[in-house]
Write a protein that holds these residues in place. Structure first.
Motif, PDB file in Angstrom:
ATOM      1  N   MET A   9       0.829  -1.210   0.000  1.00 15.23           N
ATOM      2  CA  MET A   9       0.000   0.000   0.000  1.00 15.23           C
ATOM      3  C   MET A   9       0.864   1.261   0.000  1.00 15.23           C
ATOM      4  O   MET A   9       0.539   2.249  -0.658  1.00 15.23           O
ATOM      5  CB  MET A   9      -0.942  -0.007   1.204  1.00 15.23           C
ATOM      6  N   LEU A  10       1.978   1.215   0.734  1.00 14.45           N
ATOM      7  CA  LEU A  10       2.898   2.350   0.740  1.00 14.45           C
ATOM      8  C   LEU A  10       3.500   2.571  -0.644  1.00 14.45           C
ATOM      9  O   LEU A  10       3.634   3.713  -1.108  1.00 14.45           O
ATOM     10  CB  LEU A  10       4.007   2.134   1.768  1.00 14.45           C
ATOM     11  N   ARG A  11       3.875   1.478  -1.300  1.00 10.58           N
ATOM     12  CA  ARG A  11       4.427   1.606  -2.655  1.00 10.58           C
ATOM     13  C   ARG A  11       3.405   2.222  -3.599  1.00 10.58           C
ATOM     14  O   ARG A  11       3.720   3.122  -4.390  1.00 10.58           O
ATOM     15  CB  ARG A  11       4.865   0.231  -3.171  1.00 10.58           C
ATOM     16  N   GLU A  12       2.179   1.743  -3.514  1.00  6.28           N
ATOM     17  CA  GLU A  12       1.142   2.230  -4.424  1.00  6.28           C
ATOM     18  C   GLU A  12       0.815   3.695  -4.152  1.00  6.28           C
ATOM     19  O   GLU A  12       0.620   4.482  -5.090  1.00  6.28           O
ATOM     20  CB  GLU A  12      -0.112   1.369  -4.268  1.00  6.28           C
ATOM     21  N   TYR A  13       0.765   4.082  -2.898  1.00  4.29           N
ATOM     22  CA  TYR A  13       0.376   5.456  -2.574  1.00  4.29           C
ATOM     23  C   TYR A  13       1.476   6.445  -2.922  1.00  4.29           C
ATOM     24  O   TYR A  13       1.204   7.517  -3.479  1.00  4.29           O
ATOM     25  CB  TYR A  13       0.015   5.569  -1.089  1.00  4.29           C
ATOM     26  N   THR A  14       2.713   6.117  -2.584  1.00  5.65           N
ATOM     27  CA  THR A  14       3.815   7.062  -2.789  1.00  5.65           C
ATOM     28  C   THR A  14       4.409   7.000  -4.184  1.00  5.65           C
ATOM     29  O   THR A  14       5.069   7.953  -4.618  1.00  5.65           O
ATOM     30  CB  THR A  14       4.942   6.816  -1.784  1.00  5.65           C
ATOM     31  N   GLY A  15       4.212   5.884  -4.883  1.00  7.84           N
ATOM     32  CA  GLY A  15       4.840   5.700  -6.181  1.00  7.84           C
ATOM     33  C   GLY A  15       6.285   5.265  -6.092  1.00  7.84           C
ATOM     34  O   GLY A  15       6.964   5.129  -7.122  1.00  7.84           O
ATOM     35  N   VAL A  16       6.797   5.031  -4.897  1.00  9.94           N
ATOM     36  CA  VAL A  16       8.161   4.537  -4.705  1.00  9.94           C
ATOM     37  C   VAL A  16       8.157   3.022  -4.913  1.00  9.94           C
ATOM     38  O   VAL A  16       7.224   2.324  -4.518  1.00  9.94           O
ATOM     39  CB  VAL A  16       8.681   4.913  -3.307  1.00  9.94           C
ATOM     40  N   LYS A  17       9.213   2.501  -5.529  1.00  8.40           N
ATOM     41  CA  LYS A  17       9.212   1.104  -5.950  1.00  8.40           C
ATOM     42  C   LYS A  17       9.381   0.105  -4.813  1.00  8.40           C
ATOM     43  O   LYS A  17       8.912  -1.037  -4.897  1.00  8.40           O
ATOM     44  CB  LYS A  17      10.315   0.879  -6.990  1.00  8.40           C
ATOM     45  N   HIS A  18      10.053   0.512  -3.735  1.00  8.93           N
ATOM     46  CA  HIS A  18      10.329  -0.421  -2.646  1.00  8.93           C
ATOM     47  C   HIS A  18      10.043   0.253  -1.311  1.00  8.93           C
ATOM     48  O   HIS A  18      10.447   1.391  -1.084  1.00  8.93           O
ATOM     49  CB  HIS A  18      11.783  -0.900  -2.682  1.00  8.93           C
ATOM     50  N   ALA A  19       9.325  -0.465  -0.428  1.00  3.70           N
ATOM     51  CA  ALA A  19       9.023   0.015   0.916  1.00  3.70           C
ATOM     52  C   ALA A  19       9.294  -1.110   1.903  1.00  3.70           C
ATOM     53  O   ALA A  19       8.889  -2.251   1.688  1.00  3.70           O
ATOM     54  CB  ALA A  19       7.567   0.463   1.017  1.00  3.70           C
ATOM     55  N   VAL A  20       9.997  -0.776   2.979  1.00  2.00           N
ATOM     56  CA  VAL A  20      10.329  -1.749   4.018  1.00  2.00           C
ATOM     57  C   VAL A  20       9.838  -1.196   5.345  1.00  2.00           C
ATOM     58  O   VAL A  20      10.317  -0.149   5.810  1.00  2.00           O
ATOM     59  CB  VAL A  20      11.846  -2.009   4.070  1.00  2.00           C
ATOM     60  N   LEU A  22      11.906   3.920   2.206  1.00  2.00           N
ATOM     61  CA  LEU A  22      11.475   3.978   0.812  1.00  2.00           C
ATOM     62  C   LEU A  22      12.696   4.122  -0.087  1.00  2.00           C
ATOM     63  O   LEU A  22      13.628   4.852   0.235  1.00  2.00           O
ATOM     64  CB  LEU A  22      10.550   5.168   0.575  1.00  2.00           C
ATOM     65  N   THR A  23      12.674   3.443  -1.232  1.00  2.00           N
ATOM     66  CA  THR A  23      13.738   3.612  -2.217  1.00  2.00           C
ATOM     67  C   THR A  23      13.262   3.142  -3.582  1.00  2.00           C
ATOM     68  O   THR A  23      12.411   2.249  -3.679  1.00  2.00           O
ATOM     69  CB  THR A  23      15.015   2.850  -1.818  1.00  2.00           C
ATOM     70  N   ASN A  24      13.809   3.749  -4.612  1.00  2.00           N
ATOM     71  CA  ASN A  24      13.568   3.293  -5.982  1.00  2.00           C
ATOM     72  C   ASN A  24      14.706   2.430  -6.494  1.00  2.00           C
ATOM     73  O   ASN A  24      14.705   2.027  -7.658  1.00  2.00           O
ATOM     74  CB  ASN A  24      13.372   4.504  -6.902  1.00  2.00           C
ATOM     75  N   ASP A  25      15.669   2.130  -5.624  1.00  2.00           N
ATOM     76  CA  ASP A  25      16.830   1.302  -5.958  1.00  2.00           C
ATOM     77  C   ASP A  25      16.565  -0.125  -5.477  1.00  2.00           C
ATOM     78  O   ASP A  25      16.468  -0.381  -4.278  1.00  2.00           O
ATOM     79  CB  ASP A  25      18.072   1.887  -5.283  1.00  2.00           C
ATOM     80  N   GLU A  26      16.437  -1.047  -6.429  1.00  2.00           N
ATOM     81  CA  GLU A  26      16.071  -2.420  -6.078  1.00  2.00           C
ATOM     82  C   GLU A  26      17.083  -3.060  -5.134  1.00  2.00           C
ATOM     83  O   GLU A  26      16.720  -3.732  -4.160  1.00  2.00           O
ATOM     84  CB  GLU A  26      15.931  -3.274  -7.342  1.00  2.00           C
ATOM     85  N   SER A  27      18.358  -2.870  -5.386  1.00  2.00           N
ATOM     86  CA  SER A  27      19.382  -3.498  -4.544  1.00  2.00           C
ATOM     87  C   SER A  27      19.338  -2.937  -3.126  1.00  2.00           C
ATOM     88  O   SER A  27      19.494  -3.680  -2.147  1.00  2.00           O
ATOM     89  CB  SER A  27      20.767  -3.298  -5.154  1.00  2.00           C
ATOM     90  N   LEU A  28      19.104  -1.634  -2.998  1.00  2.00           N
ATOM     91  CA  LEU A  28      19.005  -1.051  -1.667  1.00  2.00           C
ATOM     92  C   LEU A  28      17.729  -1.501  -0.957  1.00  2.00           C
ATOM     93  O   LEU A  28      17.723  -1.678   0.266  1.00  2.00           O
ATOM     94  CB  LEU A  28      19.057   0.473  -1.746  1.00  2.00           C
ATOM     95  N   GLY A  29      16.662  -1.696  -1.710  1.00  2.00           N
ATOM     96  CA  GLY A  29      15.435  -2.197  -1.111  1.00  2.00           C
ATOM     97  C   GLY A  29      15.627  -3.585  -0.520  1.00  2.00           C
ATOM     98  O   GLY A  29      15.177  -3.872   0.597  1.00  2.00           O
ATOM     99  N   LYS A  30      16.314  -4.442  -1.246  1.00  2.00           N
ATOM    100  CA  LYS A  30      16.585  -5.794  -0.736  1.00  2.00           C
ATOM    101  C   LYS A  30      17.510  -5.743   0.475  1.00  2.00           C
ATOM    102  O   LYS A  30      17.313  -6.464   1.460  1.00  2.00           O
ATOM    103  CB  LYS A  30      17.199  -6.650  -1.845  1.00  2.00           C
ATOM    104  N   LEU A  31      18.523  -4.886   0.401  1.00  2.00           N
ATOM    105  CA  LEU A  31      19.455  -4.774   1.521  1.00  2.00           C
ATOM    106  C   LEU A  31      18.762  -4.203   2.750  1.00  2.00           C
ATOM    107  O   LEU A  31      19.036  -4.635   3.884  1.00  2.00           O
ATOM    108  CB  LEU A  31      20.645  -3.904   1.117  1.00  2.00           C
ATOM    109  N   ALA A  32      17.867  -3.245   2.553  1.00  2.00           N
ATOM    110  CA  ALA A  32      17.130  -2.684   3.683  1.00  2.00           C
ATOM    111  C   ALA A  32      16.325  -3.752   4.408  1.00  2.00           C
ATOM    112  O   ALA A  32      16.322  -3.822   5.644  1.00  2.00           O
ATOM    113  CB  ALA A  32      16.202  -1.569   3.197  1.00  2.00           C
ATOM    114  N   LYS A  33      15.665  -4.618   3.654  1.00  5.64           N
ATOM    115  CA  LYS A  33      14.883  -5.687   4.278  1.00  5.64           C
ATOM    116  C   LYS A  33      15.783  -6.668   5.007  1.00  5.64           C
ATOM    117  O   LYS A  33      15.462  -7.139   6.109  1.00  5.64           O
ATOM    118  CB  LYS A  33      14.055  -6.404   3.205  1.00  5.64           C
ATOM    119  N   HIS A  34      16.922  -6.950   4.418  1.00  5.56           N
ATOM    120  CA  HIS A  34      17.874  -7.891   5.031  1.00  5.56           C
ATOM    121  C   HIS A  34      18.435  -7.321   6.327  1.00  5.56           C
ATOM    122  O   HIS A  34      18.445  -7.996   7.369  1.00  5.56           O
ATOM    123  CB  HIS A  34      18.997  -8.174   4.027  1.00  5.56           C
TER     124      HIS A  34
END
Length: 395
Positions: A62-73, A231-243
Motif C-alpha cells: 500500500m505504501l508503494r502504491e500510494y507514494t509511487g516509490v518502488k520499494h518500501a520496508v 522507501l527507495t527506488n533502488d532495487e538493490s538497496l530495497g533488498k538490503l534494507a529488508k535484510h
C-alpha cells in the motif's frame, strides 16, 4: 495605523475553529474510523502478531502504491528507518552529515548512531525546511570536492550526505537540493517522517532521495502505534534494507545464519494491520486537514501580527501540523501565547529546540543559522487532528 498584537485575540480565533464543548483539544490525535478493529482482531484471532504476517506485506504494498516509490520496508519506528537509510548510503564513523538545525532530535540522533557527526544547516522561510540556495553558498566556501567525495576543509572530515526534513509536512525545494547534491557529490536522504500525503511538483515526497524515511508514530497523519518505513527506488538497496532490518538472517527453513551485523527493526504484523486500515483513509485525512486550513485562515483573517503558514507554491502539503507564524516584532509574545492557549485547553507547542542548542550537539559544526533561529522564536503549532475538519472545502 499601528498594528497591535493581542494574545487573547489569537486564542479567541482558535476557539472559533475548535470544538466549543471540548475541555481539551489535543495538538494531534489519531482517528480510528475504518477497519482498525477488524484487522487487529484478525491478528489476535490467528496469532499472527509478530514481524511475519500478511499485513506487513500488504502495508508495504500500500505504501508503494500510494507514494509511487518502488520499494518500501516497514520498520519499528521512523528513527530506525532513518538510521538504516544512512547505513544504506554508506555513512561511516567520522563522516559529517548535513541536517537542518530546525528538526526533531531523531534526525540528528540517527546520524550519531552511525558514529557520524551532524553538521547543522539553515532553513528557508518559504518551506520551513532546509534552504538549498544558502547551503550551496556555504559549501562553496568550506569544501573541497574530490573524486572520493566532498571534504570539509575546516574539519578534514568527509561530508557524505544531506538529510532534508519536510517540516510539518511541507516539502523542501527538492529540485534545487538535488542539484546541490550532484554538484557536491552528496547522498540525498529524505527525512519524510512528517510528509506522508505531501507532494512536490505532483510527485510524492520520498522519491528524490536515494533512500527516504517515513514515521507512523501515534501523532502522525497515519499511525501504526509506532512504526516507520524505508522507501527507495533502488532495487538493490530495497533488498538490503529488508535484510539489514531482519537481523541480516539468510533465509532458510530452519538454520540461523546471519551474514553481517543486522538490526531487529521489522514492524510487527499487528502494527501493520493498524497501518493498513489507516492508509485506507489517508486521502480523507489529507482532505480534512486541508479543509481545516481554510477554517483557520478565515478565523485569523483579521488578527494582527500572526499568519497561518501556507505550503510553498511548488507543493501540496498534508498539513500534518498547522502552524502559526508570529510576526518577528511580536516573537517575544510566543511563550505568553503558549501559556494562554494551553490554559484554555487548547494544546499548542513551540518548534523544537534547535539542535545546536542541545548539550550533546553543541560542539557540532554549523553554518549561519539566522533563519532557523528566527523561526524558532516565531513558530506556534496548533491543533491539527483530522477529526477537526470543518467542511470548508478543498485547499
Amino acid at each position: 495605523m499601528t498594528k497591535r498584537f493581542s494574545v487573547q485575540q489569537v486564542v479567541d480565533a482558535l476557539r472559533v475553529v475548535l470544538p466549543a464543548k471540548a475541555e481539551q483539544v489535543p495538538l494531534h490525535e489519531p482517528v480510528f474510523a475504518g477497519n482498525e478493529w477488524l484487522y487487529v482482531k484478525e491478528c489476535l484471532d490467528t496469532g499472527w502478531v509478530s514481524s511475519v504476517g500478511r499485513y506487513v506485506d500488504r502495508f508495504e504494498q500500500m505504501l508503494r502504491e500510494y507514494t509511487g516509490v518502488k520499494h518500501a520496508v516497514a520498520v519499528v519506528n521512523g528513527t530506525a528507518a532513518l538510521h538504516i537509510c544512512l547505513k544504506l548510503v554508506d555513512v561511516q564513523p567520522g563522516d559529517e552529515v548535513l541536517v537542518p538545525a530546525l528538526t526533531f532530535v531523531a534526525t540528528a540522533n540517527a546520524v550519531h548512531y552511525c558514529g557520524a557527526v551532524p553538521h547543522f544547516v539553515d532553513s528557508s522561510l518559504e518551506t520551513l525546511g532546509l534552504d538549498p540556495g544558502k547551503l550551496e553558498a556555504y559549501l562553496r566556501e568550506i569544501v573541497d570536492v574530490r573524486p572520493d567525495g566532498c571534504w570539509n576543509k575546516e574539519t578534514g572530515r568527509r561530508i557524505k550526505a544531506v538529510v532534508p526534513m519536510h517540516t510539518f509536512g511541507h516539502p523542501v525545494d527538492l529540485d534545487a537540493l538535488v542539484d546541490v547534491c550532484q554538484r557536491y557529490r552528496l547522498e540525498l536522504v529524505e527525512d519524510a517522517a512528517e510528509s506522508l500525503g505531501s507532494y512536490y511538483k505532483g510527485r510524492h515526497t520520498g522519491n528524490w532521495g536515494r533512500v527516504s524515511a517515513l514515521s507512523f508514530n501515534g501523532n502522525k497523519i497515519v499511525t501504526t502505534g509506532g512504526g516507520g518505513a524505508i522507501l527507495t527506488n533502488d532495487e538493490s538497496l530495497g533488498k538490503l534494507a529488508k535484510h539489514l532490518t531482519t537481523t541480516a538472517k539468510v533465509p532458510h527453513a530452519w538454520a540461523f545464519w546471519h551474514d553481517q551485523v543486522g538490526y531487529n527493526y521489522r514492524l510487527p504484523n499487528i502494527n501493520a494491520a493498524l497501518g493498513c486500515a489507516q492508509l485506507e483513509n489517508l486521502p480523507t485525512f489529507v482532505e480534512r486537514k486541508r479543509s481545516l486550513l481554510h477554517a483557520y485562515q478565515a478565523a485569523f483573517a483579521g488578527v494582527e501580527g500572526v499568519q497561518i503558514f501556507r505550503e510553498p507554491s511548488f507543493a501540496k502539503s498534508n498539513y500534518w501540523l498547522h502552524t502559526l507564524l508570529l510576526d518577528e516584532e511580536y516573537a517575544d509574545f510566543r511563550d505568553e501565547l503558549l501559556e494562554a492557549a494551553n490554559s484554555a485547553g487548547i494544546q499548542a507547542r513551540p518548534a523544537w529546540t534547535l539542535m545546536h542548542r542541545l548539550p550533546m550537539y553543541a560542539q557540532c559544526p554549523r553554518m549561519d543559522l539566522s533563519v532557523a533561529e528566527q523561526l524558532e522564536r516565531r513558530i506556534v503549532n496548533i491543533p491539527s487532528s483530522a477529526n477537526l475538519e470543518a467542511n470548508h472545502g478543498e485547499a
